[in-house]
Design a protein around this motif. Structure first.
Motif, PDB file in Angstrom:
ATOM      1  N   THR A   1       1.138  -1.142   0.357  1.00 40.60           N
ATOM      2  CA  THR A   1       0.177  -0.031  -0.244  1.00 40.60           C
ATOM      3  C   THR A   1       0.973   1.102  -0.144  1.00 40.60           C
ATOM      4  O   THR A   1       1.961   1.333   0.487  1.00 40.60           O
ATOM      5  CB  THR A   1      -0.806  -0.292   1.535  1.00 40.60           C
ATOM      6  OG1 THR A   1      -0.402   0.092   2.435  1.00 40.60           O
ATOM      7  CG2 THR A   1      -1.864  -1.229   1.309  1.00 40.60           C
TER       8      THR A   1
ATOM      9  N   GLU B   1      -1.029  -1.014   8.304  1.00 41.90           N
ATOM     10  CA  GLU B   1      -1.599  -0.281   7.808  1.00 41.90           C
ATOM     11  C   GLU B   1      -1.536   1.192   8.237  1.00 41.90           C
ATOM     12  O   GLU B   1      -2.320   1.801   7.697  1.00 41.90           O
ATOM     13  CB  GLU B   1      -3.254  -1.302   6.948  1.00 41.90           C
ATOM     14  CG  GLU B   1      -3.272  -1.943   6.304  1.00 41.90           C
ATOM     15  CD  GLU B   1      -4.492  -3.214   6.052  1.00 41.90           C
ATOM     16  OE1 GLU B   1      -5.682  -2.258   6.808  1.00 41.90           O
ATOM     17  OE2 GLU B   1      -4.441  -3.575   5.138  1.00 41.90           O
TER      18      GLU B   1
ATOM     19  N   GLN C   1       2.399   1.691   3.751  1.00 42.62           N
ATOM     20  CA  GLN C   1       3.557   0.565   3.560  1.00 42.62           C
ATOM     21  C   GLN C   1       5.502   0.936   2.796  1.00 42.62           C
ATOM     22  O   GLN C   1       5.841   0.848   3.072  1.00 42.62           O
ATOM     23  CB  GLN C   1       3.192  -0.590   3.151  1.00 42.62           C
ATOM     24  CG  GLN C   1       2.363  -1.221   4.288  1.00 42.62           C
ATOM     25  CD  GLN C   1       1.758  -2.465   3.435  1.00 42.62           C
ATOM     26  OE1 GLN C   1       1.239  -2.484   2.688  1.00 42.62           O
ATOM     27  NE2 GLN C   1       1.459  -3.519   4.225  1.00 42.62           N
TER      28      GLN C   1
END
Length: 318
Positions: free
Chosen positions: A202, A276, A205
């Protein structure tokens, strides 16, 4: 559009900021609060444009956006005047740290990495492949090289080494989707300062990986679990398998499989959460990276123990 209101394109042209940066500064730091049209498009007041312009000039001089986003116009202007007068790069941190130089090698879009103001760094070079970067005589010297690759092959090692040597990159981050464990191990051993991370990632990340590496260049320390080059271990059991195991184990006298399945569900949930959870700064990134990797390692150890238990009890998950 009403007089005195500007759309995103006009704001980007007037401030020198890219649209992703403006949106990130709004969402993460509340730097400005735009109005919305009937079709939900952002529009900005003259004061917003002036604020963004001042913040852009200050971040270009090393000030962290997280430390200036809450300031009013007058305070921003005063701080800029002081920075121009002192002529000390990185004055926002008081440590005289220069902004870091980052290069990106990617065949696909890397829009999130365009917003390097958040990292107190600048993207100074881009290429679509390692071969193109190596052949580019103007590819600059770098502090951090970021490479996005669909797959890694044995020949990737020499290609990456050539680019790292050519741009004198202190550290490199390689994000990949497919590779044999042999190739990953060989690459990690062959190139000093390389960090290998398995995709998909993501934006949060990917941002964290960059923050951890850039923090180490500034002398920041990282827990050994964070510095580890290998990828996060993949899961051995999916959620539906753990759910079936809970039902199966209720029919036998030993409840260990059921308890272990519940523990793994909790570990997997926290692993996902820590991966996350948004980072406010480099310190947050280091902490969350440590929690994520440590939880993943514990989860893998418990999965291997569960696999041994399933075999011993003769249980079937399929």
């Amino acid at each position: 559009m009403n007089e005195g209101l500007y759309g995103m394109r006009a704001v980007a042209e007037r401030t020198g900021l890219k649209a992703p940066s403006i949106r990130m500064w709004e969402k993460r730091y509340g730097a400005v609060v735009p109005e919305r049209t009937e079709t939900n498009r952002r529009v900005y007041r003259s004061e917003d444009v002036e604020r963004l312009s001042l913040m852009k000039k200050l971040t270009d001089r090393g000030h962290a956006i997280s430390r200036i986003a809450h300031l009013g116009l007058e305070s921003l202007q005063t701080l800029l005047n002081e920075s121009l007068g002192s002529e000390i790069p990185g004055g926002g941190d008081g440590g005289g740290q220069p902004r870091r130089k980052v290069g990106i090698v990617s065949a696909g879009p890397a829009e999130m990495l365009d917003d390097m103001d958040l990292f107190e760094a600048d993207v100074v070079g881009k290429a679509e492949s390692l071969e193109m970067a190596a052949k580019d005589p103007e590819f600059p010297k770098l502090d951090l090289l970021i490479v996005e690759a669909e797959a890694l092959f044995p020949e990737t090692i020499s290609s990456l080494r050539n680019v790292v040597q050519a741009c004198d990159a202190k550290l490199s981050l390689v994000v990949y989707r497919f590779a044999s464990s042999k190739t990953v191990t060989a690459l990690a051993k062959a190139i000093v300062g390389v960090r290998l991370v398995k995709a998909p990632l993501t934006d949060i990340q990917l941002r964290r990986e960059c923050l951890v590496l850039l923090n180490s260049l500034r002398g920041g320390e990282a827990n050994p679990a964070v510095r580890q080059a290998g990828p996060i271990p993949e899961r051995l059991y999916e959620a539906d398998q753990l759910a079936r195991l809970s039902r199966i184990s209720s029919t036998i006298e030993c409840e260990c499989p059921q308890h272990m399945a519940e523990l793994l569900k909790a570990l997997s949930a926290f692993e996902k959460y820590s991966a996350e959870c948004e980072d406010r700064n480099a310190e947050d990134a280091l902490m969350h990276a440590f929690l994520h990797r440590t939880t993943a390692q514990v989860r893998r150890t418990m999965e291997e123990a569960l696999r041994h238990l399933i075999h011993s009890e003769g249980l079937k998950l399929d």
